[in-house]
Design an enzyme around this catalytic site. Structure first.
Site, PDB file in Angstrom:
ATOM      1  N   THR A 125      51.055  75.077  48.916  1.00  0.00           N
ATOM      2  CA  THR A 125      51.587  75.125  50.273  1.00  0.00           C
ATOM      3  C   THR A 125      50.903  76.260  51.019  1.00  0.00           C
ATOM      4  OG1 THR A 125      53.706  74.253  49.521  1.00  0.00           O
ATOM      5  CG2 THR A 125      53.698  75.451  51.620  1.00  0.00           C
ATOM      6  N   ASN A 160      60.633  76.262  45.133  1.00  0.00           N
ATOM      7  CA  ASN A 160      60.449  75.655  43.816  1.00  0.00           C
ATOM      8  C   ASN A 160      60.940  76.545  42.683  1.00  0.00           C
ATOM      9  OD1 ASN A 160      59.439  73.300  44.843  1.00  0.00           O
ATOM     10  ND2 ASN A 160      57.294  73.894  44.645  1.00  0.00           N
ATOM     11  N   THR A 183      50.272  75.066  40.686  1.00  0.00           N
ATOM     12  CA  THR A 183      49.566  74.877  41.966  1.00  0.00           C
ATOM     13  C   THR A 183      50.456  74.894  43.203  1.00  0.00           C
ATOM     14  OG1 THR A 183      49.573  72.449  42.217  1.00  0.00           O
ATOM     15  CG2 THR A 183      47.863  73.401  40.779  1.00  0.00           C
ATOM     16  N   ASP A 184      51.777  74.919  43.048  1.00  0.00           N
ATOM     17  CA  ASP A 184      52.620  74.913  44.254  1.00  0.00           C
ATOM     18  C   ASP A 184      53.839  75.815  44.083  1.00  0.00           C
ATOM     19  OD1 ASP A 184      53.234  74.218  46.853  1.00  0.00           O
ATOM     20  OD2 ASP A 184      54.339  72.409  46.298  1.00  0.00           O
ATOM     21  N   LEU A 185      53.602  77.011  43.570  1.00  0.00           N
ATOM     22  CA  LEU A 185      54.703  77.965  43.423  1.00  0.00           C
ATOM     23  C   LEU A 185      55.087  78.526  44.783  1.00  0.00           C
ATOM     24  CD1 LEU A 185      53.613  79.887  40.197  1.00  0.00           C
ATOM     25  CD2 LEU A 185      55.402  78.154  40.426  1.00  0.00           C
TER      26      LEU A 185
END
Length: 288
Positions: free
Chosen positions: A81, A15, A9-11
């Site tokens: 993001t 990261n 969910t936040d690639l």
């Protein structure tokens, strides 16, 4: 991760970490026969020698699982993001594994350009940027899902897992995102008479995906043509055709990841079987 039923969910680039940041520099010259934007600046760039940083060890780590969830867990309304957020999240119509694949498409573009693809903090402008870059309107089927969720109740909507949630997918005026689309034809309404000129210019000045990638790799592309026809149309010399094929399929991979409809977007396994991974340039690594 997806085999483990886990959605990151936040690639985003922050990261994805290198195991070892050491590198060597190797010269790289843009194809002298390649045409990019046609400007004087791009003409001067032809034939100029640049340097690539070649990693001594290409291993990477994916980090930050603080927002990761399993598929059968509760899905919050907003994840990812902003710059890497998939359209289904913005539209509030439910999300799953495909949202990671959209983020990966954005990351691949950023690895080439060095800049985020969608630099915005506003939902409607974000969707308008997607339409400009991809050269396609948002699927009417997705807009209809958005309408069915938001217009039956102005304050709450039904989430994909059956739970009720507050309507937080809003534009700058505080209206639900469904109001950004025409009820008559389902098309995104952008700009409006009240849209700040700065937001309009930021969308207008965005190139389409083919031109954006082409300007960075020294070739010209149009995804309306197959590879063979594209080589012929842009008169790519034989000595550059292997490299042209490499970037053509790289662009095609990105286009298959940046698909509005999450059900039509490449899965992780499908992406690994994409033709780009069968391409090869002359070894650009380092001697070991």
């Amino acid at each position: 991760m997806h085999d483990l039923k886990l959605i990151h969910t936040d690639l985003k680039p922050e990261n994805v970490l290198l195991k070892d940041a050491s590198y060597v520099k190797k010269p790289y010259t843009l194809p002298a026969t390649a045409s990019t934007t046609g400007s004087k600046k791009s003409s001067k760039a032809k034939g100029k020698t640049y340097y690539r940083k070649i990693l001594t060890d290409p291993k990477i780590y994916t980090i930050d699982f603080g927002s990761a969830i399993f598929q059968d867990e509760y899905h919050s309304t907003i994840v990812s993001t902003r710059h890497y957020r998939a359209p289904e999240i913005i539209l509030g119509i439910g999300w799953s594994y495909p949202c990671d694949m959209w983020s990966l498409g954005c990351i691949l573009v950023e690895l080439i350009t060095g800049d985020a693809l969608f630099k915005t903090h506003e939902n409607v402008q974000h969707l308008a940027m997607m339409e400009k870059v991809l050269g396609e309107k948002i699927d009417l089927s997705l807009v209809r899902k958005c309408f069915s969720l938001f217009y039956h109740d102005n304050t709450t909507t039904q989430s994909s897992n059956g739970r009720r949630r507050s309507s937080t997918s809003s534009n700058a005026t505080g209206d639900c995102i469904a109001s950004a689309f025409s009820k008559k034809n389902g098309q995104l309404i952008f700009p409006t008479p009240t849209t700040p000129q700065k937001l309009v210019s930021e969308v207008t000045n965005l190139p389409n995906l083919a031109d954006l990638i082409g300007s960075k790799v020294g070739f010209r592309f149009t995804m309306s043509l197959g590879l063979a026809d594209s080589i012929k149309f842009f008169k790519v010399p034989k000595k550059h055709q292997e490299e042209y094929s490499f970037w053509y399929w790289f662009l095609d991979l990105i286009k298959c990841l940046l698909v509005y409809d999450p059900e039509k977007r490449l899965t992780a396994k499908e992406a690994m079987c994409h033709k780009w991974f069968d391409c090869g340039l002359a070894d650009d690594g380092i001697d070991v």
